[in-house]
Design a protein around this motif. Sequence first.
Motif, PDB file in Angstrom:
ATOM      1  N   SER A   1       0.832  -1.215   0.000  1.00 61.63           N
ATOM      2  CA  SER A   1       0.000   0.000   0.000  1.00 61.63           C
ATOM      3  C   SER A   1       0.867   1.266   0.000  1.00 61.63           C
ATOM      4  CB  SER A   1      -0.912   0.024   1.219  1.00 61.63           C
ATOM      5  OG  SER A   1      -1.709  -1.123   1.238  1.00 61.63           O
ATOM      6  N   PHE A   2       1.999   1.207   0.711  1.00 60.62           N
ATOM      7  CA  PHE A   2       2.880   2.378   0.747  1.00 60.62           C
ATOM      8  C   PHE A   2       3.611   2.588  -0.587  1.00 60.62           C
ATOM      9  CE2 PHE A   2       2.393   2.180   5.388  1.00 60.62           C
ATOM     10  CZ  PHE A   2       2.202   3.534   5.642  1.00 60.62           C
ATOM     11  N   THR A   3       3.684   1.509  -1.371  1.00 58.01           N
ATOM     12  CA  THR A   3       4.374   1.652  -2.660  1.00 58.01           C
ATOM     13  C   THR A   3       3.431   2.166  -3.759  1.00 58.01           C
ATOM     14  OG1 THR A   3       3.904  -0.604  -3.342  1.00 58.01           O
ATOM     15  CG2 THR A   3       5.977  -0.246  -2.156  1.00 58.01           C
ATOM     16  N   VAL A   4       2.113   2.157  -3.471  1.00 64.83           N
ATOM     17  CA  VAL A   4       1.150   2.652  -4.471  1.00 64.83           C
ATOM     18  C   VAL A   4       1.399   4.139  -4.691  1.00 64.83           C
ATOM     19  CG1 VAL A   4      -1.307   3.160  -4.883  1.00 64.83           C
ATOM     20  CG2 VAL A   4      -0.633   0.956  -3.936  1.00 64.83           C
ATOM     21  N   GLU A   5       1.403   4.530  -5.951  1.00 59.51           N
ATOM     22  CA  GLU A   5       1.652   5.937  -6.276  1.00 59.51           C
ATOM     23  C   GLU A   5       0.562   6.805  -5.629  1.00 59.51           C
ATOM     24  OE1 GLU A   5       1.670   8.788 -10.197  1.00 59.51           O
ATOM     25  OE2 GLU A   5       1.705   6.608 -10.471  1.00 59.51           O
ATOM     26  N   GLU A   6       0.989   7.808  -4.839  1.00 64.45           N
ATOM     27  CA  GLU A   6       0.017   8.661  -4.143  1.00 64.45           C
ATOM     28  C   GLU A   6      -0.457   9.758  -5.096  1.00 64.45           C
ATOM     29  OE1 GLU A   6      -1.840   8.528  -1.867  1.00 64.45           O
ATOM     30  OE2 GLU A   6      -1.975  10.242  -0.539  1.00 64.45           O
ATOM     31  N   ARG A   7      -1.688   9.631  -5.532  1.00 63.46           N
ATOM     32  CA  ARG A   7      -2.226  10.634  -6.439  1.00 63.46           C
ATOM     33  C   ARG A   7      -3.625  11.006  -5.951  1.00 63.46           C
ATOM     34  NH1 ARG A   7      -2.598   9.111 -12.637  1.00 63.46           N
ATOM     35  NH2 ARG A   7      -0.478   8.328 -12.472  1.00 63.46           N
ATOM     36  N   PRO A  10      -6.355   1.350   1.344  1.00 68.04           N
ATOM     37  CA  PRO A  10      -5.545   0.128   1.469  1.00 68.04           C
ATOM     38  C   PRO A  10      -4.733   0.087   2.773  1.00 68.04           C
ATOM     39  CG  PRO A  10      -5.335   1.014  -0.736  1.00 68.04           C
ATOM     40  CD  PRO A  10      -6.119   2.016   0.047  1.00 68.04           C
ATOM     41  N   ILE A  11      -4.157   1.230   3.178  1.00 73.50           N
ATOM     42  CA  ILE A  11      -3.357   1.226   4.422  1.00 73.50           C
ATOM     43  C   ILE A  11      -4.272   0.926   5.618  1.00 73.50           C
ATOM     44  CG2 ILE A  11      -1.986   2.662   6.006  1.00 73.50           C
ATOM     45  CD1 ILE A  11      -0.866   4.060   3.463  1.00 73.50           C
ATOM     46  N   GLY A  12      -5.420   1.596   5.669  1.00 73.85           N
ATOM     47  CA  GLY A  12      -6.369   1.390   6.770  1.00 73.85           C
ATOM     48  C   GLY A  12      -6.800  -0.064   6.866  1.00 73.85           C
TER      49      GLY A  12
END
Lengths: 505, 236
Positions: free
Chosen positions: B22-28, B45-47
Amino acid sequence: METVITGFLEIFNIQTVLWIALGEILGIILGALPGLTATMGIALMLPISFQLSNATGMALLLGVYCGAVSGASIPAILLGIPGNPNAIATIYDGKAMTDKGLAGQALGGAVVASFIGGITSLIILALFSPIIARFTLAFGPAEKASLALVGLTIIASVASRNLVKGILTGAIGLALSLFGTDPFSNVIRLPFSKLFAKTPLTSGINLIPALIGLFGISQALFDIERIKTGHIAPPQIKIEKIFPSFRKIASMWRLIIESSGIGTLIGAIPGTGASIAVFLSYERAKKITASPKSKLEKVGSGCLEGVFAPEVANNACTGGALIPALTLGIPGDAATAVLLGALMVKGVVPGFRLFTEDLSLVYAIFFALLLANVFMLIFQLAGVRLFPKVLNVPLAVLIPTILILSLIGSYAIQGQAIISATYDMGIALGLGILGYFLKKGDYPIAPIVLGLILGGMLEENFRRAVKLAEGNYFVFFTKPIAVVFIALAIFSVVLPLLKKKKVRE
Amino acid sequence: MHIKRVIPIVFIIIALLYIIFSFTVEERKMIGDVRGWDPGSRAMPIGIGLIILAASIYLSFKEKKAPDQDKKPHDPGIRKLTILTILLCIFFILFFRFLGFIISTHIFLFSLIFLYYKRDIRQSLIPEFSIGLLTCTGVMITFYSIGRFISRYLFLLGRKSEIPVLKSKLATAGAPLVILVILFTVFLIILKNPIKRGKYRVPFIAGFSSIGITEFLYIVFKQIFLVSLVKGLVFW
């Protein structure tokens, strides 16, 4: 009026009537086979319904649903083994009646009771669902996100004896629903996204193969354990005097009304399902017949009253469970979750929009449920001597048939795009194996399905609500309806914990 | 170790991997969200990853404490059957496009029905299994070819004679189905005694069941619903 006629015509044509009849027969057969549930039957028929029009496809699935719920009474009465959990309470008096040589009356009584329950709940569904749907007009993103949360927490708390297990599987369903592409920014959310970027997985996990895997393949794998014990053939019993007398049915009026009410109400509460309703109605029938004023036979002694009460209640659940599914998009039980999935895959959005823009489909669903109940009565009464023979089908043939039907069914959904279709088979198998191990570990499957169905709704509305509130995460506590839903969600989590504590004390 | 204890541990690993992913997902942010009020693509996803992690840790402790009251003795035969079933499913999916619907479905069904009837899987079963499978595959291809010939013939006849019924699904799917049911019944009547007598009972049941189910699925999905079932080795 025009929409009623359109809905009527969508169901009362030769093609749809034949599909309902076929669904009904398949449902009765699946329901009669111990271990096979209504949910699994509906999941296996999804690929076929997908090839038909919305109304005809739903009619086929409703036929399977009604048939399977009612067919479960056959092994319960003849063998003392419920076809599925809906018929657990039918065993007591049903088997006792068989032992007394009254198997015909018990089987016939169960069918008539199922018909009465089904029709009563249909009337309640038709009367109340438009009112509840109108209520959803007041829902904005915050309310919708809280509603999805309520649906998830209720099913997580009711579907298993262990609340945490329910929450865990619900969260897994949500996690699975998030795979694919972010609906708002088109970011690919897949592990090893570069590797999977050109695969059909970028569009996420398709709902129908997931449902087929979770309910079809997992059940088939789970049933392998029963191969060693073999199938239990029904005893050679003479089945006579099938139809209960009208006077006898009329004398049970109070029991019928109460069981219908219990069934519809319990069915309408998300996550509860028929297995709870049958016990409640059976217990209620016990109290009614135990009263000194009552002229009815005492429930528990092997009498028709003891078969009638749970059978009215379990079929009353069918209509009841459709109320929250059609109006709020929250299924009443696992079977309606699959029905809801079938609707959503075809682009039908439950709620007020369905009741305004696609009202003819709503009427078509009502007519289909009516016809499914009528067919259930006719086929079960006509085949009362024939359907018990289904119990002779060996598991060694049945399990491979379910497995291949699940795999080919998953493939058929995108049957024109071979690569995507092959991926779908993989998804069905993967989730089937996951479901199998979860079942072995006593984890409930229904919350995963609800997570998969509600995941999109929860995320989209959560993000929209926060954005509209200018980044305020407490927006959910500023809207009265959302507050009620959040309170309900907390209540549904806390209540089982309090109950457990009370039991311990 | 009992499966109830293994599952939470597996989920802890999955949850950790999911959180890392989840942390690797591009934050957009949402398209059009100039001020950045949207929680973003990673938030949910993180939650959810954290919920899975917390629930699995709790369950791993709880299942550790729980007594093994419902621990049943493992039946190695059943375990073998389950593993073989899963392997056959994987084999079916992997080779579906190469072998085609008819052959892969037939092999899958024959193998499973044969194994489930035998229950006790031994090496000595290989000759019986192989001969049965080869013979039944031959019969399967013959049945398929007959059905295919009838469908095509009816379709061509419908075109030439301009009788629309012959071109319809009712004729092209229904006629082969009826003829195959008749052929199937005749075969079954002729072979009833050898089946009952014992020695070849299991390959017979497995073969005939798999041929019947495969043909039925082919007619329903291919001929009625026009699903593009892969031809593979049976290319005609």
